[in-house]
Design a protein around this motif. Structure first.
Motif, PDB file in Angstrom:
ATOM      1  N   SER A   1      -1.618   2.678   8.757  1.00  0.00           N
ATOM      2  CA  SER A   1      -2.361   2.867   7.498  1.00  0.00           C
ATOM      3  C   SER A   1      -3.383   1.764   7.313  1.00  0.00           C
ATOM      4  O   SER A   1      -4.477   2.007   6.797  1.00  0.00           O
TER       5      SER A   1
ATOM      6  N   GLY B   1       5.960   7.045  -1.619  1.00  0.00           N
ATOM      7  CA  GLY B   1       5.738   6.515  -0.279  1.00  0.00           C
ATOM      8  C   GLY B   1       6.633   7.166   0.759  1.00  0.00           C
ATOM      9  O   GLY B   1       7.411   8.068   0.441  1.00  0.00           O
ATOM     10  N   THR B   2       6.505   6.704   2.007  1.00  0.00           N
ATOM     11  CA  THR B   2       7.424   7.150   3.045  1.00  0.00           C
ATOM     12  C   THR B   2       8.771   6.496   2.766  1.00  0.00           C
ATOM     13  O   THR B   2       8.867   5.575   1.941  1.00  0.00           O
ATOM     14  N   ALA B   3       9.812   6.932   3.471  1.00  0.00           N
ATOM     15  CA  ALA B   3      11.142   6.338   3.290  1.00  0.00           C
ATOM     16  C   ALA B   3      11.085   4.832   3.564  1.00  0.00           C
ATOM     17  O   ALA B   3      11.707   4.035   2.847  1.00  0.00           O
TER      18      ALA B   3
ATOM     19  N   GLU C   1      -2.522   1.772  -4.817  1.00  0.00           N
ATOM     20  CA  GLU C   1      -3.055   3.002  -4.246  1.00  0.00           C
ATOM     21  C   GLU C   1      -4.399   2.715  -3.589  1.00  0.00           C
ATOM     22  O   GLU C   1      -5.078   1.745  -3.945  1.00  0.00           O
ATOM     23  N   GLY C   2      -4.801   3.605  -2.681  1.00  0.00           N
ATOM     24  CA  GLY C   2      -6.086   3.474  -2.017  1.00  0.00           C
ATOM     25  C   GLY C   2      -7.244   3.298  -2.993  1.00  0.00           C
ATOM     26  O   GLY C   2      -8.152   2.510  -2.752  1.00  0.00           O
ATOM     27  N   ARG C   3      -7.190   3.986  -4.134  1.00  0.00           N
ATOM     28  CA  ARG C   3      -8.348   3.944  -5.039  1.00  0.00           C
ATOM     29  C   ARG C   3      -8.538   2.587  -5.692  1.00  0.00           C
ATOM     30  O   ARG C   3      -9.627   2.293  -6.198  1.00  0.00           O
TER      31      ARG C   3
ATOM     32  N   ILE D   1       8.456   2.791   3.268  1.00  0.00           N
ATOM     33  CA  ILE D   1       7.731   2.111   2.179  1.00  0.00           C
ATOM     34  C   ILE D   1       8.626   1.957   0.946  1.00  0.00           C
ATOM     35  O   ILE D   1       8.659   0.896   0.317  1.00  0.00           O
TER      36      ILE D   1
ATOM     37  N   ALA E   1      -7.171   2.491   6.819  1.00  0.00           N
ATOM     38  CA  ALA E   1      -7.799   2.064   5.564  1.00  0.00           C
ATOM     39  C   ALA E   1      -9.026   1.189   5.830  1.00  0.00           C
ATOM     40  O   ALA E   1     -10.086   1.375   5.226  1.00  0.00           O
TER      41      ALA E   1
ATOM     42  N   LEU F   1       0.842  -1.204   0.000  1.00  0.00           N
ATOM     43  CA  LEU F   1       0.000   0.000   0.000  1.00  0.00           C
ATOM     44  C   LEU F   1       0.874   1.250   0.000  1.00  0.00           C
ATOM     45  O   LEU F   1       1.764   1.398   0.836  1.00  0.00           O
ATOM     46  N   SER F   2       0.631   2.154  -0.951  1.00  0.00           N
ATOM     47  CA  SER F   2       1.402   3.399  -0.973  1.00  0.00           C
ATOM     48  C   SER F   2       0.564   4.540  -1.537  1.00  0.00           C
ATOM     49  O   SER F   2      -0.609   4.356  -1.878  1.00  0.00           O
ATOM     50  N   ASN F   3       1.179   5.730  -1.615  1.00  0.00           N
ATOM     51  CA  ASN F   3       0.447   6.887  -2.129  1.00  0.00           C
ATOM     52  C   ASN F   3       0.728   7.116  -3.610  1.00  0.00           C
ATOM     53  O   ASN F   3       0.558   8.219  -4.124  1.00  0.00           O
ATOM     54  N   GLY F   4       1.157   6.066  -4.293  1.00  0.00           N
ATOM     55  CA  GLY F   4       1.379   6.147  -5.728  1.00  0.00           C
ATOM     56  C   GLY F   4       1.864   4.789  -6.192  1.00  0.00           C
ATOM     57  O   GLY F   4       2.407   4.016  -5.400  1.00  0.00           O
TER      58      GLY F   4
ATOM     59  N   GLU G   1       4.207   4.228  -8.502  1.00  0.00           N
ATOM     60  CA  GLU G   1       5.637   4.245  -8.833  1.00  0.00           C
ATOM     61  C   GLU G   1       6.469   3.809  -7.631  1.00  0.00           C
ATOM     62  O   GLU G   1       6.132   4.108  -6.496  1.00  0.00           O
TER      63      GLU G   1
END
Lengths: 337, 337
Positions: free
Chosen positions: A225, A183-185, A207-209, A187, A229, A174-177, A179
């Motif tokens: 997270s 993500g955080t360091a 991604e969440g979506r 992730i 989630a 799970l990440s915010n993109g 690519e």
């Protein structure tokens, strides 16, 4: 096979826990159960024990929001006593719908961890358009390290393979993109490690979506997270049901329409209802401890007891331990190179 | 008042961006716009400039997933040139629906940060049963520190107060439990700091399941969880619409029912449609830079331009700077004590 059931924990304890356990024993003649609860509860709700059900009296309960460190002082609590039965070899597994933190703490304290696992994780069945998927960690480790995330991936992969019988599970992070640099360091580094191992099929970030669309088997995340989630999904679903209900009953034609589609909406609601789900094992402890959703009703408890029996029959803990040691071996080879 | 609009970024660029800008100029006689885009785009879509619209030619575009550090080499890109207009005092604000990372980088590089703000944040309008609420950070800072989270709270509070005209905004912190000890180490410490300050009304933690219910004005989170939460909300909503559609058209009576409730469902869909939302300012940079959702249509762009004008008229940047310096003053008093 003997399974211990903590009948004191959960939103619908003790009645629904007792009902679920009694049904499980009735429907599965190979099972023997040990219910753990207070004498008053047994007197009131189960004065006569059905066949293949024993009881063990407990004298306290770990409350849902009670600090986990109270467990050491509450050795007469239902979760402590039920987990002790596994430690002592008197039960093969334990099932609870009580405080997740207390259940995790009791398992680590009394059963211990699988060798090589730094932090056990909570598996969450995540509802998608394709059916439930595996999500972990569901909340035990808010501050997960890179090593923790890799462990979760190895454990989640083994769970999907050996318990859900998925041949080559697709594992996502799970990440915010999507690519690899997103993500955080933590992730970003976990992504690199997962991409490098041959111990599982890593399919990159999600991604969440896309969570609810499916197209994967296991989603790995930190406990913070993961918990956000999961609860967000529950919250959005219940808010949308309310919105749908308000919108479709706003005018008379819509009210008629709403009456016609009601069975469909009820079906849908059922598909997303956590109170029917059957629980999942704590992953990383050296024995079977099945965590049920706090809102579990009898049917969920019955399913959870069957899940516990499946774990025991399929020698699940050995499969997990093998998966962890295979990864450890791969890593030490890397170091030697 | 002059507002620069980057017409090259976003899923529906350039047509919807141009349509939105033209409509904004037409409906707001006090506005002057400078559209920034390629010569070919102007020739094809806007060969004749309407009243109060100027143009500035750009020669490249920062793509949606392009690494942000390319910006320094792309000084002829639409976002760089549009933001430069604000730096040079030729425009009072800039509006874009392009790469959020590039817009943030351009703003920090060319306009700078408000004194005392370590990292600017992206405000996201979060849809609830009570209407849109403020969520930040929406993705600019995946690894937010305690100080970053406190800054976001101060900025979000000032945004709700001075731009949304909410008298005493209720500020919440996203966590995996409502109790103050729940969360990552960073979240737990941020909770303590927010509870201690008199610069805003901190109402404690909020869980994912309560996000959509409302009952708050501002939710503070790190950019990682914020982005996951936002995209998850979009994903769950769209998955549920699909499920509802499938369920309610499964049988003939339900199909009739579905036809009757269709207007209600369309209303609902519209309420949750990001492509109609009007953008929000980057918080913490020393000038007005309005970020629009990548899927923005003309109406959203028009709203975003009006939002930009409101920010300028209400002297929003000064209010933000005052809020930050009030917090800084409170902190240095604490140290002196």
């Amino acid at each position: 096979m003997k399974i211990a059931v903590d009948i004191m924990g959960g939103d619908h304890a003790p009645e629904e826990l007792i009902k679920g356990a009694v049904a499980a024993a009735e429907h599965n003649p190979s099972l023997e159960l040990i219910l753990v609860g207070s004498e008053e509860v047994f007197q009131k709700f189960l004065p006569v024990l059905p066949p293949r059900i024993e009881r063990l009296y407990s004298h306290s309960v770990m409350a849902m929001d009670e600090p986990v460190d109270h467990l050491r002082k509450k050795k007469d609590s239902s979760i402590y006593l039920a987990t002790s039965l596994v430690r002592e070899g008197k039960a093969d597994a334990i099932v609870s719908a009580g405080s997740t933190g207390a259940q995790m703490a009791a398992a680590v304290l009394l059963i211990g961890r699988i060798k090589g696992v730094r932090r056990p994780a909570i598996v969450i069945p995540y509802p998608t358009l394709e059916g439930d998927k595996v999500m972990l960690d569901g909340g035990a480790n808010p501050d997960a390290t890179v090593e923790n995330l890799v462990d979760f991936a190895i454990l989640g992969n083994a769970y999907a393979k050996h318990l859900l019988k998925i041949e080559n599970p697709s594992v996502k992070l799970l990440s915010n993109g999507t690519e690899s640099h997103k993500g955080t360091a933590v992730i970003v580094e976990a992504h690199q490690r997962l991409a490098a191992t041959k111990c599982l099929s890593f399919d990159g970030n999600i991604e969440g979506r896309d969570m609810m669309k499916g197209g994967y088997d296991v989603v790995v995340c930190d406990g913070f997270s993961g918990n956000v989630a999961l609860k967000l999904t529950e919250g959005v679903a219940s808010a949308l049901f309310k919105l749908v209900k308000d919108e479709i009953t706003a005018t008379l034609p819509r009210k008629i329409g709403a009456a016609l589609i009601k069975p469909g909406l009820m079906n849908l609601r059922k598909r997303l209802d956590y109170s029917n789900q059957g629980g999942a094992p704590l992953l990383g402890v050296n024995g079977i401890s099945i965590i049920c959703h706090g809102s579990s009703k009898a049917i969920a408890i019955e399913h959870a007891i069957v899940t516990a029996a499946n774990c025991v029959e399929r020698d699940f803990i050995h499969h997990l331990a093998d998966a962890v040691s295979a990864y450890t071996a791969e890593q030490s080879k890397e170091v030697v190179k």
